[in-house]
Design an enzyme around this catalytic site. Structure first.
Site, short mmCIF file in Angstrom:
data_model
loop_
_atom_site.label_atom_id
_atom_site.label_comp_id
_atom_site.label_asym_id
_atom_site.label_seq_id
_atom_site.Cartn_x
_atom_site.Cartn_y
_atom_site.Cartn_z
N LYS A 91 59.57 14.59 29.04
CA LYS A 91 60.89 15.22 29.09
C LYS A 91 60.97 16.47 28.20
CE LYS A 91 64.22 12.82 27.41
NZ LYS A 91 65.06 11.67 27.13
N LYS A 140 30.36 31.37 48.18
CA LYS A 140 31.51 32.24 48.47
C LYS A 140 31.53 32.50 49.98
CE LYS A 140 33.24 32.75 44.47
NZ LYS A 140 34.61 32.42 44.13
N LYS A 166 27.61 25.22 43.24
CA LYS A 166 28.84 24.48 43.47
C LYS A 166 29.59 25.03 44.67
CE LYS A 166 32.86 25.59 41.29
NZ LYS A 166 33.38 26.75 42.06
N ASP A 167 30.30 24.13 45.34
CA ASP A 167 31.21 24.57 46.40
C ASP A 167 32.27 25.45 45.81
OD1 ASP A 167 30.32 23.44 48.74
OD2 ASP A 167 31.49 21.59 48.55
N GLU A 169 36.05 26.09 45.22
CA GLU A 169 37.10 25.05 45.12
C GLU A 169 38.09 25.11 46.27
OE1 GLU A 169 37.04 27.73 43.33
OE2 GLU A 169 39.06 28.57 43.24
N HIS A 257 37.10 21.49 37.93
CA HIS A 257 37.55 22.86 38.18
C HIS A 257 38.93 23.05 37.54
CE1 HIS A 257 38.61 26.60 40.14
NE2 HIS A 257 37.33 26.74 40.39
N GLY A 330 34.20 36.17 37.33
CA GLY A 330 33.82 37.58 37.13
C GLY A 330 32.60 37.74 36.24
N GLY A 352 29.90 33.62 41.03
CA GLY A 352 29.98 33.69 42.49
C GLY A 352 29.66 35.11 42.91
N GLY A 353 30.65 36.00 42.70
CA GLY A 353 30.47 37.41 43.07
C GLY A 353 29.29 38.05 42.35
#
Ligand SMILES: CSCCC(=O)C(=O)COP(=O)(O)O
Length: 404
Positions: A91, A140, A166-167, A169, A257, A330, A352-353
């Site tokens: 709360k 990607k 990894k996949d 997300e 993730h 990044g 990834g990129g």
């Protein structure tokens, strides 16, 4: 008596912070106190929260705030993360400018948890890499692609020498690449690459769908050969991660993730600090690897907050295996020396990129990262190492920059 202690930072230009602290301590435990008859007060005492400290400060910008610590009796809540969070911040998270900044857990509470099944050591053991920083790449552009395309992408990444893949997300259950078929195809591709190069790769498949079906999905994936799983923990809840991590049949590393975490930690005035959200709670719930933004990449987190997450993932204060820190988003090869300077070798470099965007493709992207890691470990500048015939690194530095 046994307690869990919550720390808060509250901002208010004129509040009596001592009064606020005691209203939290009472309001979040027994509800009222002074109104209770003496006999009732005696019987309720074991449930009453206790104000441990109230430190009032003024920020450099002239804002008045207080750091408050409150102890909550374990007798009030069951030993699970939802009950703890509702007790210490349910709360009151909606009541003015208040942020949950830290948790101290009682031994009684921690007894209900076993933490990561594998942790840093276990993941290193599976991969047979005892010391160096690990390298992970992220799928990607996989939405709408079929298994052949996925296999092609997997093979390209694996041939670049990454340790884990990894996949993304945002890849959910779908007709083209359902988890069991995706795992089987990627596992075969991983085995083919290992036969060719001798190098083992872990593939973390994204576990998605309705919460009550996740265990079934996880077991389907394992039957198809899964050797790691990815979970969007904040969307499902820490208790879901805990349930998966403590299931003896789910005997593979789980990667957490941080998707949605930005709804909780960035404000200094509201929410839950990143070190609690992505550090303490992820590790207690059983994440073997935890992704979070870094101070250097495209989604930037202040360095102090970043180091506080790392600290919680490996702190000896929790009686569990260490979770692997995975600073992400990044990341490109030029950032590797910075990452290793801040995190040391107990880190997974994740991109990834920064892998797929290499001018010569994903395999060259992986190689550029490997070369950057080798250079940083040898104490050689990336520019010098690139000039010594490591052309994948040279191309990455030309494209993204970095230490020269
Ligand atoms: C904000 S941490 C999560 C990083 C992630 O999952 C990701 O896909 C990053 O991809 P990038 O291309 O930025 O390396």
């Amino acid at each position: 008596m046994s307690y869990c202690i919550a720390s808060y930072r509250c901002y208010d230009s004129k509040a009596d912070f001592h009064k606020k602290a005691s209203s939290i301590a009472i309001g979040m435990t027994v509800g009222s106190w002074t109104e209770l008859p003496a006999a009732k007060q005696q019987s309720m005492k074991k449930h009453l929260g206790e104000v441990i400290s109230v430190d009032v400060h003024e920020s450099e910008q002239g804002e008045r705030y207080a750091d408050i610590q409150i102890a909550y009796p374990d007798a009030n809540f069951s030993s699970d993360i939802p009950a703890l969070l509702i007790t210490v911040f349910g709360k009151i998270s909606m009541d003015g400018q208040i942020k949950l900044t830290n948790l101290q857990f009682s031994d009684t509470f921690l007894k209900a948890f076993t933490g990561p099944k594998f942790g840093i050591e276990g993941v290193r053991r599976i991969l047979g890499i005892p010391e160096r920083p690990l390298l992970m790449s992220i799928f990607k552009s996989v939405i709408g692609h079929d298994l052949d395309e996925l296999t092609r992408q997997f093979t390209a990444q694996a041939l670049g020498g990454v340790d884990l893949i990894k996949d993304d997300e945002i890849l959910f259950e779908n007709d083209l690449t359902p988890i069991e078929k995706r795992v089987a195809a990627c596992r075969k591709a991983a085995d083919d690459v290992q036969a060719q190069t001798g190098k083992k790769v872990l593939y973390a498949a994204n576990l998605t769908g309705h919460t009550f079906h996740l265990k079934e999905q996880a077991k389907k994936a394992i039957d198809s050969g899964a050797n790691a799983l990815l979970l969007n923990v904040l969307a499902y809840g820490y208790d879901v991660l805990h349930e998966l991590a403590r299931d003896p049949e789910i005997n593979i590393p789980i990667m957490a993730h941080p998707s949605l975490a930005g709804a909780y930690y960035p404000s200094p005035y509201y929410g839950i600090s990143a070190s609690v959200l992505l550090g303490q709670l992820m590790r207690i719930a059983g994440a073997d690897l935890v992704l979070f933004p870094s101070p250097y990449g495209s989604v930037v987190m202040p360095k102090e907050e970043n180091m506080a997450i790392r600290e919680q993932l490996v702190s000896p204060e929790l009686p569990f295996r260490h979770s692997f820190p995975v600073p992400s988003a990044g990341i490109h090869p030029g950032l590797v020396p910075l990452i290793l300077k801040d995190f040391g070798n107990e880190v997974i470099i994740n991109a990834g990129g920064g892998i797929h965007g290499h001018p010569e493709g994903a395999s060259a992207g992986g190689k550029a990262f490997q070369q950057a890691i080798d250079a940083a470990l040898a104490g050689t500048s990336l520019a010098d190492y690139a000039a010594q015939g490591h052309h994948e690194l040279r191309q990455a530095l030309e494209l993204w920059g970095g230490e020269r």
